[in-house]
Motif scaffolding. Sequence first.
Motif, PDB file in Angstrom:
ATOM      1  N   LEU A  31       0.904  -1.224   0.021  1.00  0.00           N
ATOM      2  CA  LEU A  31       0.082   0.012   0.137  1.00  0.00           C
ATOM      3  C   LEU A  31       0.694   1.302   0.047  1.00  0.00           C
ATOM      4  O   LEU A  31       2.027   1.272   0.315  1.00  0.00           O
ATOM      5  CB  LEU A  31      -0.805   0.082   1.258  1.00  0.00           C
ATOM      6  N   MET A  32       0.407   2.369  -0.704  1.00  0.00           N
ATOM      7  CA  MET A  32       0.871   3.664  -0.494  1.00  0.00           C
ATOM      8  C   MET A  32       0.815   4.142   0.766  1.00  0.00           C
ATOM      9  O   MET A  32      -0.130   3.608   1.781  1.00  0.00           O
ATOM     10  CB  MET A  32       0.405   4.622  -1.762  1.00  0.00           C
ATOM     11  N   LYS A  33       1.814   5.201   1.300  1.00  0.00           N
ATOM     12  CA  LYS A  33       1.610   5.707   2.478  1.00  0.00           C
ATOM     13  C   LYS A  33       0.304   6.342   2.614  1.00  0.00           C
ATOM     14  O   LYS A  33      -0.239   6.318   3.830  1.00  0.00           O
ATOM     15  CB  LYS A  33       2.597   6.769   2.615  1.00  0.00           C
ATOM     16  N   THR A  34      -0.456   7.025   1.386  1.00  0.00           N
ATOM     17  CA  THR A  34      -1.736   7.538   1.944  1.00  0.00           C
ATOM     18  C   THR A  34      -2.959   6.409   2.013  1.00  0.00           C
ATOM     19  O   THR A  34      -4.037   6.916   2.486  1.00  0.00           O
ATOM     20  CB  THR A  34      -2.008   8.222   0.524  1.00  0.00           C
ATOM     21  N   GLU A  35      -2.476   5.201   1.841  1.00  0.00           N
ATOM     22  CA  GLU A  35      -3.439   4.123   1.809  1.00  0.00           C
ATOM     23  C   GLU A  35      -3.094   3.189   3.288  1.00  0.00           C
ATOM     24  O   GLU A  35      -4.106   2.445   3.572  1.00  0.00           O
ATOM     25  CB  GLU A  35      -3.416   3.278   0.996  1.00  0.00           C
ATOM     26  N   GLU A  36      -2.165   3.662   4.170  1.00  0.00           N
ATOM     27  CA  GLU A  36      -1.793   2.450   5.097  1.00  0.00           C
ATOM     28  C   GLU A  36      -2.744   2.415   6.164  1.00  0.00           C
ATOM     29  O   GLU A  36      -2.736   1.595   7.154  1.00  0.00           O
ATOM     30  CB  GLU A  36      -0.400   2.966   5.649  1.00  0.00           C
ATOM     31  N   ASP A  37      -3.727   3.376   6.220  1.00  0.00           N
ATOM     32  CA  ASP A  37      -4.765   3.181   7.397  1.00  0.00           C
ATOM     33  C   ASP A  37      -6.226   2.454   6.678  1.00  0.00           C
ATOM     34  O   ASP A  37      -6.805   2.322   7.582  1.00  0.00           O
ATOM     35  CB  ASP A  37      -5.252   4.668   7.909  1.00  0.00           C
ATOM     36  N   GLU A  38      -5.996   1.845   5.450  1.00  0.00           N
ATOM     37  CA  GLU A  38      -6.879   1.163   4.740  1.00  0.00           C
ATOM     38  C   GLU A  38      -6.721  -0.141   4.959  1.00  0.00           C
ATOM     39  O   GLU A  38      -5.677  -0.622   4.961  1.00  0.00           O
ATOM     40  CB  GLU A  38      -7.141   1.694   3.312  1.00  0.00           C
ATOM     41  N   GLU A  39      -7.748  -0.869   5.091  1.00  0.00           N
ATOM     42  CA  GLU A  39      -7.627  -2.395   5.247  1.00  0.00           C
ATOM     43  C   GLU A  39      -7.258  -3.087   3.679  1.00  0.00           C
ATOM     44  O   GLU A  39      -6.468  -4.005   3.602  1.00  0.00           O
ATOM     45  CB  GLU A  39      -8.788  -3.114   5.664  1.00  0.00           C
ATOM     46  N   TYR A  40      -7.966  -2.372   2.590  1.00  0.00           N
ATOM     47  CA  TYR A  40      -7.725  -3.042   1.356  1.00  0.00           C
ATOM     48  C   TYR A  40      -7.140  -1.711   0.336  1.00  0.00           C
ATOM     49  O   TYR A  40      -7.348  -0.576   0.763  1.00  0.00           O
ATOM     50  CB  TYR A  40      -9.021  -3.457   0.590  1.00  0.00           C
ATOM     51  N   CYS A  41      -6.480  -2.135  -0.571  1.00  0.00           N
ATOM     52  CA  CYS A  41      -6.167  -1.147  -1.780  1.00  0.00           C
ATOM     53  C   CYS A  41      -7.409  -0.790  -2.598  1.00  0.00           C
ATOM     54  O   CYS A  41      -8.661  -1.195  -2.293  1.00  0.00           O
ATOM     55  CB  CYS A  41      -5.283  -1.811  -2.715  1.00  0.00           C
ATOM     56  N   LEU A  42      -7.067   0.128  -3.377  1.00  0.00           N
ATOM     57  CA  LEU A  42      -7.948   0.853  -4.089  1.00  0.00           C
ATOM     58  C   LEU A  42      -8.684  -0.199  -5.061  1.00  0.00           C
ATOM     59  O   LEU A  42     -10.188  -0.230  -4.909  1.00  0.00           O
ATOM     60  CB  LEU A  42      -7.576   2.003  -4.697  1.00  0.00           C
ATOM     61  N   ASP A  43      -7.853  -0.876  -5.554  1.00  0.00           N
ATOM     62  CA  ASP A  43      -8.453  -1.808  -6.436  1.00  0.00           C
ATOM     63  C   ASP A  43      -9.532  -2.829  -6.037  1.00  0.00           C
ATOM     64  O   ASP A  43     -10.632  -3.144  -6.361  1.00  0.00           O
ATOM     65  CB  ASP A  43      -7.294  -2.844  -7.057  1.00  0.00           C
ATOM     66  N   CYS A  44      -9.183  -3.216  -4.704  1.00  0.00           N
ATOM     67  CA  CYS A  44      -9.695  -4.406  -4.006  1.00  0.00           C
ATOM     68  C   CYS A  44     -11.249  -3.848  -3.263  1.00  0.00           C
ATOM     69  O   CYS A  44     -11.903  -4.301  -3.110  1.00  0.00           O
ATOM     70  CB  CYS A  44      -9.052  -5.021  -2.994  1.00  0.00           C
ATOM     71  N   ARG A  45     -11.139  -2.418  -3.124  1.00  0.00           N
ATOM     72  CA  ARG A  45     -12.289  -1.669  -2.514  1.00  0.00           C
ATOM     73  C   ARG A  45     -13.158  -1.286  -3.660  1.00  0.00           C
ATOM     74  O   ARG A  45     -14.457  -1.503  -3.545  1.00  0.00           O
ATOM     75  CB  ARG A  45     -11.934  -0.608  -1.954  1.00  0.00           C
ATOM     76  N   LYS A  46     -12.903  -1.481  -4.849  1.00  0.00           N
ATOM     77  CA  LYS A  46     -13.731  -1.437  -6.030  1.00  0.00           C
ATOM     78  C   LYS A  46     -14.296  -2.762  -6.557  1.00  0.00           C
ATOM     79  O   LYS A  46     -15.374  -2.539  -7.165  1.00  0.00           O
ATOM     80  CB  LYS A  46     -12.865  -0.702  -7.280  1.00  0.00           C
ATOM     81  N   HIS A  47     -13.524  -3.696  -6.525  1.00  0.00           N
ATOM     82  CA  HIS A  47     -13.837  -5.015  -7.098  1.00  0.00           C
ATOM     83  C   HIS A  47     -13.959  -6.095  -6.245  1.00  0.00           C
ATOM     84  O   HIS A  47     -12.951  -6.201  -5.247  1.00  0.00           O
ATOM     85  CB  HIS A  47     -12.697  -5.301  -8.259  1.00  0.00           C
ATOM     86  N   VAL A  48     -14.952  -6.888  -6.404  1.00  0.00           N
ATOM     87  CA  VAL A  48     -15.117  -8.123  -5.324  1.00  0.00           C
ATOM     88  C   VAL A  48     -14.327  -9.164  -5.963  1.00  0.00           C
ATOM     89  O   VAL A  48     -14.461  -9.481  -7.105  1.00  0.00           O
ATOM     90  CB  VAL A  48     -16.360  -8.491  -5.402  1.00  0.00           C
ATOM     91  N   HIS A  49     -13.469  -9.967  -5.066  1.00  0.00           N
ATOM     92  CA  HIS A  49     -12.628 -11.052  -5.433  1.00  0.00           C
ATOM     93  C   HIS A  49     -13.370 -12.367  -5.029  1.00  0.00           C
ATOM     94  O   HIS A  49     -13.806 -12.504  -3.858  1.00  0.00           O
ATOM     95  CB  HIS A  49     -11.261 -10.777  -4.993  1.00  0.00           C
ATOM     96  N   TYR A  50     -12.834 -13.569  -5.662  1.00  0.00           N
ATOM     97  CA  TYR A  50     -13.552 -14.671  -5.347  1.00  0.00           C
ATOM     98  C   TYR A  50     -12.540 -15.263  -4.380  1.00  0.00           C
ATOM     99  O   TYR A  50     -12.636 -16.421  -4.024  1.00  0.00           O
ATOM    100  CB  TYR A  50     -13.909 -15.546  -6.720  1.00  0.00           C
ATOM    101  N   PHE A  51     -11.334 -14.938  -4.527  1.00  0.00           N
ATOM    102  CA  PHE A  51     -10.251 -15.683  -3.512  1.00  0.00           C
ATOM    103  C   PHE A  51     -10.393 -14.907  -2.218  1.00  0.00           C
ATOM    104  O   PHE A  51     -10.767 -13.808  -1.797  1.00  0.00           O
ATOM    105  CB  PHE A  51      -8.906 -15.628  -4.268  1.00  0.00           C
ATOM    106  N   ASP A  52      -9.615 -15.626  -1.308  1.00  0.00           N
ATOM    107  CA  ASP A  52      -9.665 -15.168   0.159  1.00  0.00           C
ATOM    108  C   ASP A  52      -8.587 -14.126   0.409  1.00  0.00           C
ATOM    109  O   ASP A  52      -8.949 -13.157   1.197  1.00  0.00           O
ATOM    110  CB  ASP A  52      -9.854 -16.307   1.194  1.00  0.00           C
TER     111      ASP A  52
END
Length: 255
Positions: A70-91
Amino acid sequence: MLIENKELKETQSIVFDLLFPRRCPVCDGIVPPFVYSDGKILRGGLIHDGCRKKPKPVKGVTCMKCGKPLMKTEEDEEYCLDCRKHVHYFDRGFSLFKYRSISGSIYRFKYAGRAEYADYYAAETVRRLGKRLNNLGIQALIPVPMYEQKRNERGYNQAEIYARKLSEIIGIPTYTDVIKRVKSTVPMKGLDARTRRNNLKKAFNIVRNDVKFRCILIIDDIYTTGSTVDEIAHEFRMTGVDRIYVLTLAIGQTT
């Protein structure tokens, strides 16, 4: 018998390395099959000592879904921007190296016949991720399959070679006959996430229903958007697989 087989394999390995010296997975120079140290002749390594620190491992704060740094601006997030936008089928996804630091190595591994790089990749995987993978309860390693014609043209599937080398170390079997790529797709490089997903629709089919897994590890060389492993994970979800993890050699940083 096991000791004899192990000794035979070691002898065969020595002879092969003498006839066909392995190449360093970083600089592609020849790695000596033997080295002289403290008055002893020892087997050579898998990589030049001077190249060991060049591949940059994935570390620090990473996405809890795909494993991207994660970039420094995202470090408080659980998921990256891509994974916040898209649902994944893997765990959960795991990657060994940051893509830019190992891209040339992976290119040669895929297209220049440097299958011996897999020994280094597998050894590094166990060293850096072995404990985490062993605690997941994985029953099967599933390399991302190639379309048969493409595999025949290239001569091998790099994901399969990597998976089999990893199997030899961690003892979890590799399965290559459970899911197949039944559709030839255009190269993914340069395609955006939506186009990648459309490109891969109905590209994979489960071809064996007599093998049931609760937990699998899908293996590929590079993670970009996750489109390929998602399609495979979806197929396995439909068969009732409970936990699905992903392992790749390299991953880019979140954008």
